[in-house]
Design a protein around this motif. Sequence first.
Motif, PDB file in Angstrom:
ATOM      1  N   LEU A 136      27.001 -55.555 -24.788  1.00 39.74           N
ATOM      2  CA  LEU A 136      28.124 -56.294 -24.205  1.00 39.74           C
ATOM      3  C   LEU A 136      27.681 -57.528 -23.429  1.00 39.74           C
ATOM      4  O   LEU A 136      28.530 -58.287 -22.949  1.00 39.74           O
ATOM      5  CB  LEU A 136      28.931 -55.367 -23.292  1.00 39.74           C
ATOM      6  N   THR A 137      26.364 -57.729 -23.291  1.00 38.43           N
ATOM      7  CA  THR A 137      25.840 -58.908 -22.586  1.00 38.43           C
ATOM      8  C   THR A 137      24.703 -59.515 -23.401  1.00 38.43           C
ATOM      9  O   THR A 137      24.215 -58.910 -24.364  1.00 38.43           O
ATOM     10  CB  THR A 137      25.325 -58.555 -21.180  1.00 38.43           C
ATOM     11  N   PHE A 138      24.264 -60.717 -23.002  1.00 42.89           N
ATOM     12  CA  PHE A 138      23.246 -61.471 -23.745  1.00 42.89           C
ATOM     13  C   PHE A 138      22.332 -62.107 -22.703  1.00 42.89           C
ATOM     14  O   PHE A 138      22.579 -63.205 -22.224  1.00 42.89           O
ATOM     15  CB  PHE A 138      23.939 -62.532 -24.592  1.00 42.89           C
ATOM     16  N   VAL A 306      28.370 -61.857 -24.921  1.00 42.16           N
ATOM     17  CA  VAL A 306      27.838 -61.773 -26.279  1.00 42.16           C
ATOM     18  C   VAL A 306      28.896 -62.039 -27.347  1.00 42.16           C
ATOM     19  O   VAL A 306      28.573 -62.353 -28.489  1.00 42.16           O
ATOM     20  CB  VAL A 306      27.188 -60.385 -26.506  1.00 42.16           C
ATOM     21  N   SER A 307      30.169 -61.957 -26.999  1.00 44.63           N
ATOM     22  CA  SER A 307      31.242 -62.060 -27.993  1.00 44.63           C
ATOM     23  C   SER A 307      31.189 -63.372 -28.775  1.00 44.63           C
ATOM     24  O   SER A 307      31.058 -64.450 -28.190  1.00 44.63           O
ATOM     25  CB  SER A 307      32.607 -61.954 -27.317  1.00 44.63           C
ATOM     26  N   PRO A 308      31.336 -63.308 -30.103  1.00 41.04           N
ATOM     27  CA  PRO A 308      31.368 -64.533 -30.908  1.00 41.04           C
ATOM     28  C   PRO A 308      32.630 -65.354 -30.675  1.00 41.04           C
ATOM     29  O   PRO A 308      32.703 -66.510 -31.102  1.00 41.04           O
ATOM     30  CB  PRO A 308      31.308 -64.000 -32.350  1.00 41.04           C
ATOM     31  N   GLU A 309      33.621 -64.778 -30.002  1.00 41.91           N
ATOM     32  CA  GLU A 309      34.885 -65.480 -29.765  1.00 41.91           C
ATOM     33  C   GLU A 309      34.899 -66.257 -28.450  1.00 41.91           C
ATOM     34  O   GLU A 309      35.871 -66.944 -28.159  1.00 41.91           O
ATOM     35  CB  GLU A 309      36.056 -64.489 -29.794  1.00 41.91           C
ATOM     36  N   VAL A 310      33.843 -66.117 -27.657  1.00 42.40           N
ATOM     37  CA  VAL A 310      33.805 -66.789 -26.358  1.00 42.40           C
ATOM     38  C   VAL A 310      32.731 -67.866 -26.386  1.00 42.40           C
ATOM     39  O   VAL A 310      31.581 -67.611 -26.740  1.00 42.40           O
ATOM     40  CB  VAL A 310      33.504 -65.781 -25.219  1.00 42.40           C
ATOM     41  N   ALA A 311      33.116 -69.083 -26.021  1.00 41.75           N
ATOM     42  CA  ALA A 311      32.179 -70.206 -26.006  1.00 41.75           C
ATOM     43  C   ALA A 311      32.108 -70.777 -24.597  1.00 41.75           C
ATOM     44  O   ALA A 311      32.763 -70.301 -23.676  1.00 41.75           O
ATOM     45  CB  ALA A 311      32.616 -71.274 -27.006  1.00 41.75           C
ATOM     46  N   GLY A 312      31.290 -71.811 -24.433  1.00 42.57           N
ATOM     47  CA  GLY A 312      31.155 -72.436 -23.129  1.00 42.57           C
ATOM     48  C   GLY A 312      29.912 -71.953 -22.411  1.00 42.57           C
ATOM     49  O   GLY A 312      29.070 -71.241 -22.968  1.00 42.57           O
ATOM     50  N   GLU A 313      29.823 -72.339 -21.166  1.00 47.80           N
ATOM     51  CA  GLU A 313      28.647 -72.015 -20.369  1.00 47.80           C
ATOM     52  C   GLU A 313      28.457 -70.507 -20.232  1.00 47.80           C
ATOM     53  O   GLU A 313      29.413 -69.746 -20.112  1.00 47.80           O
ATOM     54  CB  GLU A 313      28.787 -72.647 -18.976  1.00 47.80           C
ATOM     55  N   ASN A 314      27.194 -70.073 -20.271  1.00 50.37           N
ATOM     56  CA  ASN A 314      26.833 -68.678 -20.032  1.00 50.37           C
ATOM     57  C   ASN A 314      27.320 -67.737 -21.140  1.00 50.37           C
ATOM     58  O   ASN A 314      27.736 -66.612 -20.875  1.00 50.37           O
ATOM     59  CB  ASN A 314      27.387 -68.210 -18.671  1.00 50.37           C
ATOM     60  N   THR A 315      27.239 -68.191 -22.384  1.00 51.63           N
ATOM     61  CA  THR A 315      27.641 -67.360 -23.519  1.00 51.63           C
ATOM     62  C   THR A 315      26.568 -67.407 -24.599  1.00 51.63           C
ATOM     63  O   THR A 315      25.795 -68.357 -24.713  1.00 51.63           O
ATOM     64  CB  THR A 315      28.965 -67.832 -24.134  1.00 51.63           C
TER      65      THR A 315
END
Length: 359
Positions: A136-138, A306-315
């Motif tokens: 759930l995190t990267f 980690v989600s492929p649907e979330v972009a921007g800083e810290n992803t």
Amino acid sequence: MIFSMRIAVFLCLCLCMASPALAQVAVFPAPSGKADAETLVVYSSLDEPLATPMIEGFQKANPDIAVHYEDMLTGEIYDRIVKETDAGKKTADFAFSSAMDLQVKLSNDGYAQRSDLAMSARWPAWANWRNTAYALTFEPAVFVYHKPSFTTEKPPATRAEFVDYLERHAKEVHGRIATYDIERSGVGFLFMSRDQEQFGDIWSVIKAMGAAGVKVYSTSSAILERVSDGRFVLGYNILGSYAADWASRHPDVGIVLPKDYTVVMSRIGLVPEAAANPELGRRYLEFFMSKEGQTIMARQLQIPAVSPEVAGENTANTMQAIHGAQLRPVPVSPGLMVYLDQVKRSRLIERWNEALRSQ
């Protein structure tokens, strides 16, 4: 703001008959005020203050749900779930831990149940083990450095440069290099085991750190504190999420994602097989994986999403766009359990200690 009540309770840590450990319990009443609200029980290694925004986000979407949050060590999470399940008792509805190996072992040994969710098919393949254990995190392993110590040259950006720097500045940096104690730090051991797989010359790096009088610690904060005030010049393989948080508050701390390769670890979430309310556990896991939950993770918890649907800083999306194949996520798979074998673990630790002493 949801009212949070903390009470301290003693919980028995069962593995190897260890002595009782102090766990923190936080109770988040249902926002609706419903007296007979269902209660989600969470076992987690994430400190409750950090977890609060995620819990509040979940309760905003589920106002009739109360949350019982137990903040404990990663080993305790594993032990509690195994002991309670084997005794025929109910256990947590959701478990969230940075001990990737132990979470996968729970899944592999039948202590976790499948959670087929809306995001399951779209989750990165490396981050999903049979729909039972989800990364759930990267969180990358980074070099940290004391910025004022690098006014005349750039900090090392690869392991070869790291070794070269230690050798060229042997006198100035002796005793001012730090990394995790892999015997006491689970994440430190994970990073070292991945180093051994990813880099054929890793033992030259360890020997160079030994020659430089490396100091080893079990926590990130002990290292980052000493880098920020200049007692240490460099830190090797430090968990990036903690380093980024520290650097945001201490401007003398710099961060480098190693360009030769950057190991990326993840915290894993799962629904235990003996969960008292597995549907609530799945609902919380689904929120964790949702765009809203992952955005809270990245922006409020300051832990890369980690989600492929979330972009921007810290992803993960942004980091992968910038760094590409340099990033090497640790796959959520039974391969993580290799070093739970005590013989293999002992051999790696023995070789580590020998390398540090060899100079």
